[in-house]
Design a protein around this motif. Structure first.
Motif, mmCIF file in Angstrom:
data_model
loop_
_atom_site.group_PDB
_atom_site.id
_atom_site.type_symbol
_atom_site.label_atom_id
_atom_site.label_comp_id
_atom_site.label_asym_id
_atom_site.label_seq_id
_atom_site.Cartn_x
_atom_site.Cartn_y
_atom_site.Cartn_z
ATOM 1 N N ILE A 1 -9.063 -8.902 -2.971
ATOM 2 C CA ILE A 1 -9.502 -7.691 -2.281
ATOM 3 C C ILE A 1 -11.013 -7.521 -2.508
ATOM 4 O O ILE A 1 -11.496 -7.586 -3.649
ATOM 5 C CB ILE A 1 -8.733 -6.449 -2.770
ATOM 6 C CG1 ILE A 1 -7.254 -6.600 -2.456
ATOM 7 C CG2 ILE A 1 -9.305 -5.185 -2.139
ATOM 8 C CD1 ILE A 1 -6.401 -5.457 -2.975
ATOM 9 N N VAL A 2 -11.717 -7.321 -1.417
ATOM 10 C CA VAL A 2 -13.172 -7.145 -1.460
ATOM 11 C C VAL A 2 -13.499 -5.785 -0.863
ATOM 12 O O VAL A 2 -13.090 -5.475 0.262
ATOM 13 C CB VAL A 2 -13.902 -8.252 -0.676
ATOM 14 C CG1 VAL A 2 -15.408 -8.035 -0.731
ATOM 15 C CG2 VAL A 2 -13.526 -9.630 -1.218
ATOM 16 N N PHE A 3 -14.224 -4.972 -1.627
ATOM 17 C CA PHE A 3 -14.688 -3.671 -1.137
ATOM 18 C C PHE A 3 -16.027 -3.882 -0.437
ATOM 19 O O PHE A 3 -17.006 -4.318 -1.060
ATOM 20 C CB PHE A 3 -14.837 -2.679 -2.288
ATOM 21 C CG PHE A 3 -13.539 -2.323 -2.965
ATOM 22 C CD1 PHE A 3 -12.820 -1.216 -2.561
ATOM 23 C CD2 PHE A 3 -13.039 -3.113 -4.003
ATOM 24 C CE1 PHE A 3 -11.629 -0.883 -3.184
ATOM 25 C CE2 PHE A 3 -11.846 -2.783 -4.629
ATOM 26 C CZ PHE A 3 -11.140 -1.668 -4.213
ATOM 27 N N ALA B 1 -1.139 -3.695 0.141
ATOM 28 C CA ALA B 1 -1.461 -4.984 -0.471
ATOM 29 C C ALA B 1 -0.283 -5.526 -1.258
ATOM 30 O O ALA B 1 0.022 -6.736 -1.207
ATOM 31 C CB ALA B 1 -2.688 -4.840 -1.376
ATOM 32 N N MET B 2 0.416 -4.653 -1.975
ATOM 33 C CA MET B 2 1.589 -5.099 -2.740
ATOM 34 C C MET B 2 2.695 -5.546 -1.801
ATOM 35 O O MET B 2 3.396 -6.533 -2.086
ATOM 36 C CB MET B 2 2.074 -3.972 -3.648
ATOM 37 C CG MET B 2 1.072 -3.600 -4.742
ATOM 38 S SD MET B 2 1.640 -2.222 -5.751
ATOM 39 C CE MET B 2 3.117 -2.930 -6.477
ATOM 40 N N ALA B 3 2.848 -4.832 -0.708
ATOM 41 C CA ALA B 3 3.894 -5.213 0.246
ATOM 42 C C ALA B 3 3.602 -6.571 0.865
ATOM 43 O O ALA B 3 4.530 -7.355 1.154
ATOM 44 C CB ALA B 3 4.022 -4.147 1.328
ATOM 45 N N LYS B 4 2.315 -6.883 1.083
ATOM 46 C CA LYS B 4 1.924 -8.160 1.663
ATOM 47 C C LYS B 4 1.664 -9.210 0.592
ATOM 48 O O LYS B 4 1.204 -10.315 0.900
ATOM 49 C CB LYS B 4 0.678 -7.977 2.520
ATOM 50 C CG LYS B 4 0.908 -7.095 3.747
ATOM 51 C CD LYS B 4 -0.376 -6.989 4.571
ATOM 52 C CE LYS B 4 -0.155 -6.150 5.815
ATOM 53 N NZ LYS B 4 -1.389 -6.042 6.647
ATOM 54 N N LYS B 5 1.912 -8.860 -0.674
ATOM 55 C CA LYS B 5 1.729 -9.757 -1.808
ATOM 56 C C LYS B 5 0.282 -10.260 -1.903
ATOM 57 O O LYS B 5 0.013 -11.447 -2.123
ATOM 58 C CB LYS B 5 2.698 -10.934 -1.732
ATOM 59 C CG LYS B 5 4.156 -10.515 -1.810
ATOM 60 C CD LYS B 5 5.088 -11.715 -1.780
ATOM 61 C CE LYS B 5 6.545 -11.265 -1.878
ATOM 62 N NZ LYS B 5 7.475 -12.430 -1.864
ATOM 63 N N ILE B 6 -0.633 -9.327 -1.697
ATOM 64 C CA ILE B 6 -2.060 -9.631 -1.819
ATOM 65 C C ILE B 6 -2.504 -9.272 -3.235
ATOM 66 O O ILE B 6 -2.326 -8.130 -3.683
ATOM 67 C CB ILE B 6 -2.887 -8.851 -0.785
ATOM 68 C CG1 ILE B 6 -2.442 -9.231 0.633
ATOM 69 C CG2 ILE B 6 -4.375 -9.121 -0.966
ATOM 70 C CD1 ILE B 6 -3.109 -8.397 1.708
ATOM 71 N N GLN C 1 -5.195 -0.597 4.265
ATOM 72 C CA GLN C 1 -5.456 0.823 4.094
ATOM 73 C C GLN C 1 -5.370 1.256 2.642
ATOM 74 O O GLN C 1 -6.136 2.102 2.203
ATOM 75 C CB GLN C 1 -4.464 1.633 4.944
ATOM 76 C CG GLN C 1 -4.579 1.369 6.439
ATOM 77 C CD GLN C 1 -5.952 1.716 6.971
ATOM 78 O OE1 GLN C 1 -6.542 2.730 6.582
ATOM 79 N NE2 GLN C 1 -6.472 0.883 7.874
ATOM 80 N N ASN C 2 -4.422 0.673 1.898
ATOM 81 C CA ASN C 2 -4.222 1.084 0.507
ATOM 82 C C ASN C 2 -3.619 -0.070 -0.267
ATOM 83 O O ASN C 2 -3.269 -1.121 0.292
ATOM 84 C CB ASN C 2 -3.347 2.336 0.417
ATOM 85 C CG ASN C 2 -2.086 2.208 1.251
ATOM 86 O OD1 ASN C 2 -1.327 1.250 1.109
ATOM 87 N ND2 ASN C 2 -1.885 3.175 2.155
#
Length: 586
Positions: free
Chosen positions: A90-92, A80-85, A75-76
């Protein structure tokens, strides 16, 4: 044959022709305003954030934002930071069109613009001159189950132009910058039903890639395409108008070739104008519905450029060929200073030396005016301005044939180059219009000056030529009106994308101007070729045919004045190239 139709056709018939053309003009506006939809449609998209779970970039993998094979989404960026992505994973993803809809070849083109939603952070602000690097791929398919086929892929840079209207303090963190939209993609045909865009923002701190661009929250796209309903109306107009202009052009040139003299410059230019109008009318766009012709936008621009260049050149020559000296007998002067009134007449008295006139120079001036090289100073800026616009178009749409993501406005050098071409072309256009206004003023003064010879004529002939003067002035006003309508059309199409309500009907303003202006130019070219075609008759033939200036006879044949620049006989210029009066008899 003697004279052009505009001179010899009866007023009643000319009024009928004018009213008929006016009705067709009104119909052209009504077709666009009441029948056709708006020319274009804009659809807004919000990119979906997909996660590429593989730690390496897979160019063959395409990420769908929705559907049975949709990607893993977040979602935001906090998630992503929480999941260490990482940002590189990340692909838009954007699917065009929206769910449960299809694209169509009737849409003709697809233009996509890009806008970033960037949040303000005290420790991650947008630097001056920041560049965003995007890794973008475009794919297509024609059903919902097939694999995606790659259409284009490119690394592109776009310069951010953002402003923050409030104070840059910790209290205002999270507010969004106000960023300009950016050119992103343009495709010259819409041959497939579904399109998919995958956008990556690769980050490389060592190479300073996507560093200092702020905190990007979302990517928004706006897809603009031509409405299918408007396309069908546009194609129908082209299909109807093509044979109309072609038939009148063949009829016009056949009348010219039936004469015993070669065509003069104005007649050749009118034919060239008709050819350019036919060239832009030919509905080759029908083939774009069945074939993936991505070059149709560029081809359409070239056709329009040829037509408008020819039209501007025609106006210059059209006015210049009407700027004749007002001396009596200037077009009838022989090299030995004599005047001949008709082919079977004896030469008149040698009048020019007694009045200090130079008939040979006058006749030579008229001969010079019938040469295209005389107008190179006026036509030169038109050709140069058109060439500048052609170079600009090739630098943009020419490159987009192989890379739809290319934009000449994406870099500072490209922007300056494009602006230079546009400014030069604009200066040429301004100089042209100023000179055209001056020439129109000269033509009006020239035609009005012919009134000095009217009092010496009989009442019937005087009324006839007063009518001719009014006809030519009216034609010049129509010409200026057409030019003014074109300017108004351009301005309204740039600043107004709305519509008006008229009772229960909705009037599409832009569609009405598109079809109306297009119909106006066709009707204008049609009218010019019709009115300047050689006529079958000559005013006053039944009273003065074959008469000569001998004593008091032949008065009628000596009362013709010159209004157009076409000659209807190689030896005996008639109403078109004659200007004599009772002074000759005296």
């Amino acid at each position: 044959m003697a004279g052009a139709i505009i001179e010899n056709m009866s007023t009643k018939k000319l009024v009928i022709v004018g009213v008929t053309l006016l009705l067709f003009q009104a119909f052209a506006f009504m077709v666009g305003g009441l029948i056709a939809p708006s020319p274009t449609t804009a659809v807004h998209y919000l990119a979906t954030k997909c996660v590429d779970i593989v730690n390496r970039r897979q160019e063959t993998k395409w990420f769908m934002p929705w559907g049975p094979n949709q990607c893993d989404k977040i979602q935001n960026f906090e998630e992503a930071m929480a999941k260490k992505i990482e940002a590189n994973n990340i692909v838009f993803a954007v699917h065009i069109p929206l769910p449960n809809k299809e694209m169509s070849p009737w849409f003709q083109f697809m233009l996509v613009i890009l806008q970033f939603d960037i949040a303000f952070k005290m420790y991650n602000q947008i630097e001056d001159g920041a560049l965003v690097t995007v890794d973008v791929g475009l794919a297509y398919r024609d059903d919902t189950v097939s694999e995606w086929t790659e259409m284009a892929r490119s690394f592109e840079q776009r310069k951010l132009n953002c402003s923050f209207t409030t104070a840059k303090t910790f209290e205002n963190e999270g507010r969004y910058y106000d960023c300009d939209t950016l050119p992103f993609m343009e495709v010259g045909s819409v041959a497939h039903k579904y399109y998919l865009l995958n956008i990556r923002l690769p980050v490389n701190e060592r190479k300073k890639i996507n560093v200092g661009i702020g905190e990007i929250k979302d990517i928004r796209l706006v897809s603009i395409h031509q409405n299918g309903g408007f396309t069908k109306v546009w194609f129908a107009m082209k299909t109807f108008l093509t044979p109309s202009i072609l038939i009148i052009m063949i009829w016009y040139w056949r009348r010219i070739t039936l004469m015993s003299r070669p065509p003069v410059l104005l007649e050749k230019v009118i034919l060239a104008l008709g050819i350019s109008m036919t060239f832009i009318n030919i509905p080759v766009e029908w083939f774009s519905v069945g074939f993936n012709w991505t070059w149709m936008l560029l081809f359409g621009d070239i056709r329009q450029g040829i037509f408008y260049s020819m039209l501007l050149s025609f106006w210059i020559i059209f006015c210049g060929e009407h700027l004749m000296d007002m001396q009596f007998f200037e077009a009838l002067a022989l090299s030995r200073g004599e005047v001949k009134m008709c082919q079977s007449c004896v030469p008149a008295i040698k009048i020019f030396p007694e009045h200090g006139l130079q008939p040979t120079n006058k006749l030579q001036d008229q001969t010079e005016r019938n040469r295209f090289s005389v107008y190179w100073k006026q036509v030169g800026p038109i050709v140069f301005g058109s060439f500048c616009l052609f170079i600009f178009d090739m630098c943009e749409r020419g490159v987009q044939l192989t890379n739809p993501f290319y934009s000449i406005w994406a870099s500072d050098v490209g922007t300056e180059l494009a602006m230079a071409f546009i400014i030069v072309a604009g200066i040429c256009a301004c100089l042209y219009f100023l000179f055209l206004c001056f020439m129109v003023f000269q033509v009006f003064r020239n035609i009005s000056g012919k009134r000095t010879s009217l009092p010496a004529m009989s009442k019937a002939r005087r009324l006839h030529y007063e009518g001719l003067i009014f006809r030519f002035k009216f034609l010049m006003l129509v010409t200026l009106f057409c030019a003014a309508m074109t300017v108004i059309f351009f301005i309204i199409s740039q600043v107004n994308e709305g519509h008006w309500h008229w009772g229960e009907h909705t009037v599409q303003v832009n569609s009405a101007f598109f079809t109306g202006i297009y119909g106006m130019w066709n009707l204008y070219v049609f009218a010019i070729m019709f009115l300047y075609a050689p006529s079958h008759k000559r005013y006053g033939d039944e009273q003065s045919s074959g008469q000569c200036i001998t004593g008091g006879t032949g008065a009628n044949s000596g009362e013709d004045i010159q209004l157009t620049t076409t000659i209807t006989h190689v030896d005996a210029p008639t109403e078109i190239y004659k200007m004599t009066g009772k002074t000759a008899q005296e």
